[in-house]
Design a protein around this motif. Structure first.
Motif, PDB file in Angstrom:
ATOM      1  N   THR A 150       0.834  -1.204   0.000  1.00  0.00           N
ATOM      2  CA  THR A 150       0.000   0.000   0.000  1.00  0.00           C
ATOM      3  C   THR A 150       0.870   1.256   0.000  1.00  0.00           C
ATOM      4  O   THR A 150       0.588   2.228  -0.715  1.00  0.00           O
ATOM      5  CB  THR A 150      -0.932   0.003   1.225  1.00  0.00           C
ATOM      6  OG1 THR A 150      -1.726  -1.194   1.223  1.00  0.00           O
ATOM      7  CG2 THR A 150      -1.854   1.211   1.206  1.00  0.00           C
ATOM      8  N   GLU A 151       1.930   1.239   0.791  1.00  0.00           N
ATOM      9  CA  GLU A 151       2.853   2.382   0.833  1.00  0.00           C
ATOM     10  C   GLU A 151       3.531   2.581  -0.516  1.00  0.00           C
ATOM     11  O   GLU A 151       3.720   3.719  -0.962  1.00  0.00           O
ATOM     12  CB  GLU A 151       3.896   2.163   1.928  1.00  0.00           C
ATOM     13  CG  GLU A 151       3.324   2.212   3.337  1.00  0.00           C
ATOM     14  CD  GLU A 151       4.357   1.845   4.387  1.00  0.00           C
ATOM     15  OE1 GLU A 151       5.449   1.364   3.990  1.00  0.00           O
ATOM     16  OE2 GLU A 151       4.082   2.021   5.582  1.00  0.00           O
ATOM     17  N   HIS A 152       3.901   1.491  -1.177  1.00  0.00           N
ATOM     18  CA  HIS A 152       4.517   1.613  -2.502  1.00  0.00           C
ATOM     19  C   HIS A 152       3.553   2.264  -3.483  1.00  0.00           C
ATOM     20  O   HIS A 152       3.944   3.111  -4.299  1.00  0.00           O
ATOM     21  CB  HIS A 152       4.929   0.230  -3.027  1.00  0.00           C
ATOM     22  CG  HIS A 152       5.901  -0.494  -2.160  1.00  0.00           C
ATOM     23  ND1 HIS A 152       6.688   0.137  -1.231  1.00  0.00           N
ATOM     24  CD2 HIS A 152       6.215  -1.832  -2.084  1.00  0.00           C
ATOM     25  CE1 HIS A 152       7.443  -0.751  -0.610  1.00  0.00           C
ATOM     26  NE2 HIS A 152       7.171  -1.950  -1.106  1.00  0.00           N
ATOM     27  N   GLY A 153       2.286   1.875  -3.419  1.00  0.00           N
ATOM     28  CA  GLY A 153       1.300   2.470  -4.312  1.00  0.00           C
ATOM     29  C   GLY A 153       1.134   3.961  -4.068  1.00  0.00           C
ATOM     30  O   GLY A 153       1.021   4.752  -5.019  1.00  0.00           O
ATOM     31  N   ALA A 154       1.127   4.359  -2.798  1.00  0.00           N
ATOM     32  CA  ALA A 154       1.003   5.788  -2.475  1.00  0.00           C
ATOM     33  C   ALA A 154       2.207   6.567  -3.000  1.00  0.00           C
ATOM     34  O   ALA A 154       2.064   7.673  -3.536  1.00  0.00           O
ATOM     35  CB  ALA A 154       0.861   5.964  -0.965  1.00  0.00           C
ATOM     36  N   MET A 155       3.403   5.991  -2.871  1.00  0.00           N
ATOM     37  CA  MET A 155       4.595   6.663  -3.381  1.00  0.00           C
ATOM     38  C   MET A 155       4.566   6.741  -4.905  1.00  0.00           C
ATOM     39  O   MET A 155       4.946   7.763  -5.495  1.00  0.00           O
ATOM     40  CB  MET A 155       5.844   5.926  -2.907  1.00  0.00           C
ATOM     41  CG  MET A 155       7.149   6.531  -3.428  1.00  0.00           C
ATOM     42  SD  MET A 155       7.340   8.292  -3.017  1.00  0.00           S
ATOM     43  CE  MET A 155       7.543   8.171  -1.240  1.00  0.00           C
TER      44      MET A 155
END
Length: 761
Positions: free
Chosen positions: A602-607
């Motif tokens: 999820t964090e990768h997608g936000a970045m």
């Protein structure tokens, strides 16, 4: 010489049978003598194209085409209205035809000489067209790289000769002769650089001494020193070339390396002292690695018993024998001593102090100089220490005490790193601190207890921690400096059309500095807790990891878009590795890992979304510029944004797949789909990075390709593969949309139930 060669060619081609191609060739030669270069080029090209199986005519026509284009280029360069672009194009044609002639007759000395000369002229014209500063520096850098390549190939040839046991002394003849020809080009280029330096010296010397600026006075001294080293380097290159021609590989290597050292010393005359120290540190690493390798090859690792007699003796090249290593170590120390003398001279006398009657700009400059000199004073003892350690290493190498030499070399590298760090900017200092903290985490891990001796582990931990504690104060000072600079910036004028955007940018930068100080203070507190835990013999790993995470946050705060993209590729790769591990485990073993995988994904997608927005914004801004280069940059950014957007879609799919696996209770859910979409996401991110960092064009690659035209079929296959890769990597346009549409169709299905263009040879 040219007229004589032309007459000999005419004589050679008028004997024997008079066929149409030879008549066309003779016509071209006549036009060349008359100075009709365009007519000569046309006639000679016709002769070369229709030469068929006449090897003599093919060679002669190719050679004289090189002569025709070379003479035409000189005419375009020397006219009343020089056309440098046209001259460069003609020179490139001359290089191409001389390369063709060299391929047809590899042992022709005139062809090889003219090819080297034209390559040097080609580089010179390219630099003249660039019309940028630093041409001399760029030429020297390219020359050093070329000499380094020759040295590496010569070393390889020497090793091949030794491995063959000397049974065939001519086994490497072709390689050594080729390198000798390349050294001819290096000598020619060094001469061009020397001429450029002399011209600049003459330009400055024409001014009266009291009218020269401080920069010109310093430049004059630098250039004169440069010429001394460059002249010595040219002599060494000439010696290396003679040894290569004599097939004396070992002596040629020694001369080629000596030439490389002198070229480096010449280049360093134009560099600031800290850059020189960085270059020396890189070379010191190489010497230390070679010292350690020789120590391992010749020290207590020899076999004993019946197999001892059968074990082959290791081949130790002459250039890494202790005596040779000692000479190189001494040369590195000389370079450090030169820097030490420059730094010592800079701090002599009182530092410049701002004067009340000076304008604000002068006061600010004086304050900056005072800060710089203060850093020099701090760094100077470390430079002195590095020099002393290098001297100890040289003494140990002279005595063939290789382990002692390695210890001293490591001490020299540590001292150099300490000196260089004093001049690191904010971002560099944060990066160094973060890397050191990661090393501390590794040293404090249970694995290190089994791999590193207790004494070494304790010393390295204590040393790294002490450095990071000191760096926290240094980072704070640098943040204060940056904040002060931002506060002193004059506000944009009212009539500035970008006033609001500039004010917003300034405010964002101020907020960034405030956030950075908050993160720094938190990291400093955690590092203090780590220090206390070690002293009280408590758990040090928890505060060490917490400080590492906080420094990572601080580090990312100053990332550029490209650095964020590089970091995202790395992190997504790590997440995919963890997903792959979980995929191989049973449900019970992987269940505790899935929540963290979902969070990371999820964090990768936000970045990825943040990077997409930033690239799109930058592309829009660049597209407004009229500069063609900016327009191309805008296209690359837009294409990269498309790629990251596709990666974000893949990351979302992967996150959904991982979430589905995490929430499953009745049956097991395969992690194969998330693994595939994670891999595709990495591919798109890599494509985006390539769009933002296109490979630099190198003219030397074209020269190498000219020498391999007889491998046409293989090159065509390579070209097809390359263009297929480019089609895959260009993923911004239609491919991006097609890929997105394909995924949408596949997603809906799950929820509901060009040939490469060949090179035109």
């Amino acid at each position: 010489m040219r007229a004589l060669v032309i007459l000999l060619i005419v004589a050679a081609c008028t004997r024997g049978e008079h066929r149409a191609p030879r008549e066309k060739y003779n016509e071209g030669v006549d036009l060349l003598v008359k100075g009709d270069f365009e007519g000569a080029q046309k006639a000679l090209l016709d002769a070369r194209s229709t030469a068929g199986v006449d090897p003599e005519l093919r060679f002669r026509a190719a050679y004289d085409l090189g002569m025709a284009y070379a003479a035409h280029a000189e005419k375009m360069k020397a006219g009343e209205q020089p056309d440098l672009q046209k001259a460069l194009e003609l020179t490139q044609q001359a290089v191409s035809w001389f390369s063709d002639a060299a391929r047809l007759r590899k042992d022709d000395a005139d062809t090889q000489a003219n090819l080297a000369i034209m390559r040097a002229r080609q580089q010179s014209l390219a630099d003249d067209l660039a019309k940028g500063q630093g041409k001399l520096e760029a030429r020297l850098d390219a020359l050093i790289a070329q000499q380094r390549t020759i040295l590496d190939e010569a070393r390889g040839a020497w090793v091949a000769i030794k491995q063959a046991g000397g049974t065939d002394p001519l086994a490497q003849q072709a390689t050594l002769i080729k390198l000798a020809d390349e050294e001819r080009g290096v000598v020619a280029e060094a001469g061009v650089i020397g001429d450029m330096s002399s011209e600049e010296i003459d330009t400055i010397a024409k001014k009266e001494e009291d009218k020269r600026t401080d920069e010109e006075k310093m430049r004059l001294v630098q250039l004169k020193n440069l010429e001394l080293y460059l002249t010595d380097g040219r002599n060494k290159i000439a010696e290396a070339r003679r040894k290569l021609q004599d097939l004396a590989a070992e002596d040629a290597v020694a001369r080629a390396e000596a030439a490389l050292v002198q070229l480096k010393r010449a280049r360093e005359q134009l560099l600031d002292p800290i850059t020189v120290l960085r270059e020396v540190a890189r070379d010191e690493v190489t010497v230390m690695q070679e010292t350690r390798a020789v120590a391992e090859a010749t020290g207590g690792s020899k076999l004993t018993g019946p197999m001892a007699e059968k074990a082959p003796e290791p081949i130790i090249p002459k250039w890494v024998e202790p005596a040779a290593l000692a000479d190189r170590q001494n040369g590195l120390r000389d370079r450090v001593e030169e820097v030490r003398a420059r730094l010592a001279a800079a701090v002599e006398g009182p530092p410049p102090a701002p004067q009340p009657d000076q304008p604000p700009e002068a006061q600010a400059q004086a304050a900056e100089q005072a800060k710089l000199l203060a850093r020099v004073k701090v760094a100077l003892p470390s430079v002195t220490e590095a020099s002393a350690a290098m001297d100890r290493a040289r003494t140990a190498l002279d005595g063939k005490r290789l382990p002692d030499a390695t210890v001293a070399q490591r001490e020299a590298l540590v001292a150099l790193a300490n000196a260089i760090e004093q001049f690191s900017d904010l971002k560099q200092t944060i990066d160094i601190t973060s890397e050191t903290q990661k090393q501390l985490v590794a040293l404090l891990s249970p694995e290190a207890a089994t791999e590193v001796s207790p004494a070494d582990r304790q010393n390295a931990t204590r040393e790294g921690l002490a450095h990071n504690i000191a760096r926290m104060t240094r980072i704070k000072e640098l943040l204060v400096d940056e904040t002060t600079k931002l506060a002193s910036q004059p506000p944009p004028k009212d009539d500035d059309k970008d006033k609001d955007a500039k004010l917003q940018q300034l405010e964002q930068m101020k907020q960034q500095m405030a956030q950075a100080e908050t993160l720094r203070a938190e990291a400093e507190k955690l590092i203090g807790q780590l220090d206390g835990a070690i002293k009280k013999n408590k758990d040090p790993l928890t505060p060490a990891k917490a400080a590492d995470a906080k420094l990572d946050e601080l580090r990312r705060l100053f990332f550029s878009v490209i650095e964020h993209l590089q970091d995202l590729i790395r992190q997504q790769g790590e997440t995919r590795d963890q997903t792959s591990t979980a995929h191989m485990e049973d449900d019970a073993a992987r269940a505790p890992k899935l929540p963290n995988l979902v969070t990371r994904q999820t964090e990768h997608g936000a970045m990825a979304k943040a990077i997409t927005d930033a690239l799109a914004s930058q592309a829009d801004a660049a597209a407004k510029a009229q500069d063609p280069q900016a327009q191309q940059q805008a296209k690359n950014m837009a294409a990269a944004a498309d790629e990251v957007r596709l990666a974000h879609n893949d990351m979302t799919d992967a996150q959904h797949g991982l979430t589905k696996a995490k929430d499953a209770t009745a049956s097991s859910v395969s992690l194969d789909p998330p693994l595939k979409t994670q891999a595709t996401a990495i591919e798109h991110l890599t494509n985006a990075l390539k769009l933002l960092q296109p490979p630099q064009q190198q003219q030397n690659q074209d020269q190498k390709q000219d020498q391999k035209q007889d491998q046409k079929q293989q090159e065509q296959q390579d070209k097809q593969k390359q263009e297929q890769q480019q089609q895959q990597q260009g993923g911004a346009g239609q491919r991006a949309r097609d890929e997105d549409a394909r995924r949408q169709r596949e997603r809906q299905q799950r929820e509901g139930g060009g040939d490469a263009v060949e090179k035109d040879w």
